[in-house]
Design an enzyme around this catalytic site. Structure first.
Site, PDB file in Angstrom:
ATOM      1  N   GLU A  84      22.397   4.461  60.256  1.00 18.68           N
ATOM      2  CA  GLU A  84      21.671   3.454  61.024  1.00 18.68           C
ATOM      3  C   GLU A  84      20.789   2.562  60.144  1.00 18.68           C
ATOM      4  O   GLU A  84      19.771   2.045  60.607  1.00 18.68           O
ATOM      5  CB  GLU A  84      20.843   4.120  62.111  1.00 18.68           C
ATOM      6  CG  GLU A  84      21.684   4.782  63.186  1.00 18.68           C
ATOM      7  CD  GLU A  84      20.847   5.341  64.320  1.00 18.68           C
ATOM      8  OE1 GLU A  84      20.904   4.790  65.426  1.00 18.68           O
ATOM      9  OE2 GLU A  84      20.133   6.336  64.082  1.00 18.68           O
ATOM     10  N   HIS A 103      12.330   5.778  62.553  1.00 19.89           N
ATOM     11  CA  HIS A 103      13.317   6.110  63.591  1.00 19.89           C
ATOM     12  C   HIS A 103      13.370   7.618  63.713  1.00 19.89           C
ATOM     13  O   HIS A 103      13.624   8.325  62.727  1.00 19.89           O
ATOM     14  CB  HIS A 103      14.704   5.571  63.248  1.00 19.89           C
ATOM     15  CG  HIS A 103      15.745   6.030  64.220  1.00 19.89           C
ATOM     16  ND1 HIS A 103      15.648   5.810  65.569  1.00 19.89           N
ATOM     17  CD2 HIS A 103      16.904   6.730  64.039  1.00 19.89           C
ATOM     18  CE1 HIS A 103      16.696   6.324  66.186  1.00 19.89           C
ATOM     19  NE2 HIS A 103      17.475   6.901  65.267  1.00 19.89           N
ATOM     20  N   HIS A 105      13.885  11.185  66.733  1.00 21.45           N
ATOM     21  CA  HIS A 105      14.557  11.661  67.934  1.00 21.45           C
ATOM     22  C   HIS A 105      13.649  12.610  68.718  1.00 21.45           C
ATOM     23  O   HIS A 105      13.937  13.805  68.829  1.00 21.45           O
ATOM     24  CB  HIS A 105      15.846  12.386  67.561  1.00 21.45           C
ATOM     25  CG  HIS A 105      16.918  11.506  67.026  1.00 21.45           C
ATOM     26  ND1 HIS A 105      18.258  11.825  67.116  1.00 21.45           N
ATOM     27  CD2 HIS A 105      16.879  10.302  66.392  1.00 21.45           C
ATOM     28  CE1 HIS A 105      18.984  10.870  66.563  1.00 21.45           C
ATOM     29  NE2 HIS A 105      18.160   9.939  66.106  1.00 21.45           N
ATOM     30  N   HIS A 171      18.606   8.668  73.032  1.00 21.21           N
ATOM     31  CA  HIS A 171      18.719   8.621  71.573  1.00 21.21           C
ATOM     32  C   HIS A 171      17.392   8.964  70.895  1.00 21.21           C
ATOM     33  O   HIS A 171      17.306   9.972  70.201  1.00 21.21           O
ATOM     34  CB  HIS A 171      19.190   7.215  71.173  1.00 21.21           C
ATOM     35  CG  HIS A 171      19.428   7.027  69.711  1.00 21.21           C
ATOM     36  ND1 HIS A 171      19.909   5.852  69.185  1.00 21.21           N
ATOM     37  CD2 HIS A 171      19.247   7.851  68.644  1.00 21.21           C
ATOM     38  CE1 HIS A 171      20.019   5.955  67.877  1.00 21.21           C
ATOM     39  NE2 HIS A 171      19.615   7.165  67.511  1.00 21.21           N
TER      40      HIS A 171
END
Length: 246
Positions: A84, A103, A105, A171
């Site tokens: 990503e 980023h 989760h 996500h």
């Protein structure tokens, strides 16, 4: 890792460990980046001894170009850039106010969003920066996909707009800021509010936004407290060996 950008690599490695210890990045998924210039960034990569974000070391932070190639000798020898990477490079390219991208989760944020619970300013002095962030709004990117190409990254950016934090449905989360520390602390605040929301509803309660009168009473405690002191606390947690419950 010694050499160029040693302090920055250590900072990003610590940020990854904070995310894991706070329960926002269980396992091997997630990454943190920092812009170096208009052509390169430091980003957490997967190395030959991958053990997950909670065990990130400075050598796992590699200097790469925005196109995903190595920005120096040996930078990608044995390491692989995140799938990503476009999530990072698109955000860093689109907004001058962004220098760091997180980023992660976080399961509580994912669960709350899938349950139809948005991030709202349900607390006040409990977390003043988080309250203000929630009051401004936390948008949602409604696709549960890997943001692994420019088209998907452009969609994500449209959903992010001018906001600092974006929920990625089914996500995780993207948090952007001028500094790595701020991007991580924003993510922690949103995760905390998501967790409180789930707890309140599971206990049979209802969610209510903080009143405008109480919002107006919340002071600005300043960057030295909101970011610098808060970050020292996070460093003490991980270096002291204390792992917070998820």
């Amino acid at each position: 890792m010694t050499g160029k950008f040693g302090e920055e690599r250590a900072l990003i490695a610590n940020a990854c460990r904070v995310l894991a210890h706070r329960g926002l990045a269980d396992g091997i998924l997630g990454h943190v980046s920092l812009r170096i210039d208009d052509e390169s960034l430091l980003v957490r990569c997967r190395g030959p001894r991958e053990r997950g974000l909670g065990f990130t070391e400075a050598e796992d932070i590699r200097l790469i170009r925005f196109d995903g190639t190595a920005a120096g000798p040996g930078e990608l020898d044995g390491w692989h850039v995140p799938n990503e990477l476009p999530l990072h490079t698109a955000a860093l390219s689109a907004r001058d106010d962004i220098a760091a991208v997180v980023h992660a989760h976080p399961s509580r944020i994912v669960a709350a969003d899938l349950a139809g619970i948005r991030i709202r300013p349900i607390v006040g002095a409990f977390d003043i920066p988080g309250t203000r962030l929630a009051a401004a709004g936390v948008p949602v990117y409604p696709r549960g996909v890997l943001v692994r190409n420019h088209a998907l990254a452009a969609e994500m950016l449209t959903a992010l707009g001018d906001y600092p934090v974006l929920v990625l449905r089914a996500h995780g989360i993207t948090s952007v800021a001028p500094t790595v520390e701020q991007a991580v602390l924003q993510a922690i605040s949103v995760d905390t509010i998501a967790g409180l929301s789930l707890d309140i509803l599971s206990a049979g309660g209802t969610l209510s936004d903080l009143s405008g009168e109480d919002m107006a009473e919340l002071p600005d405690l300043g960057n030295s407290f909101n970011t610098s002191t808060a970050w020292r606390h996070e460093m003490a947690r991980i270096h002291g060996g204390f792992v917070a419950p998820c």
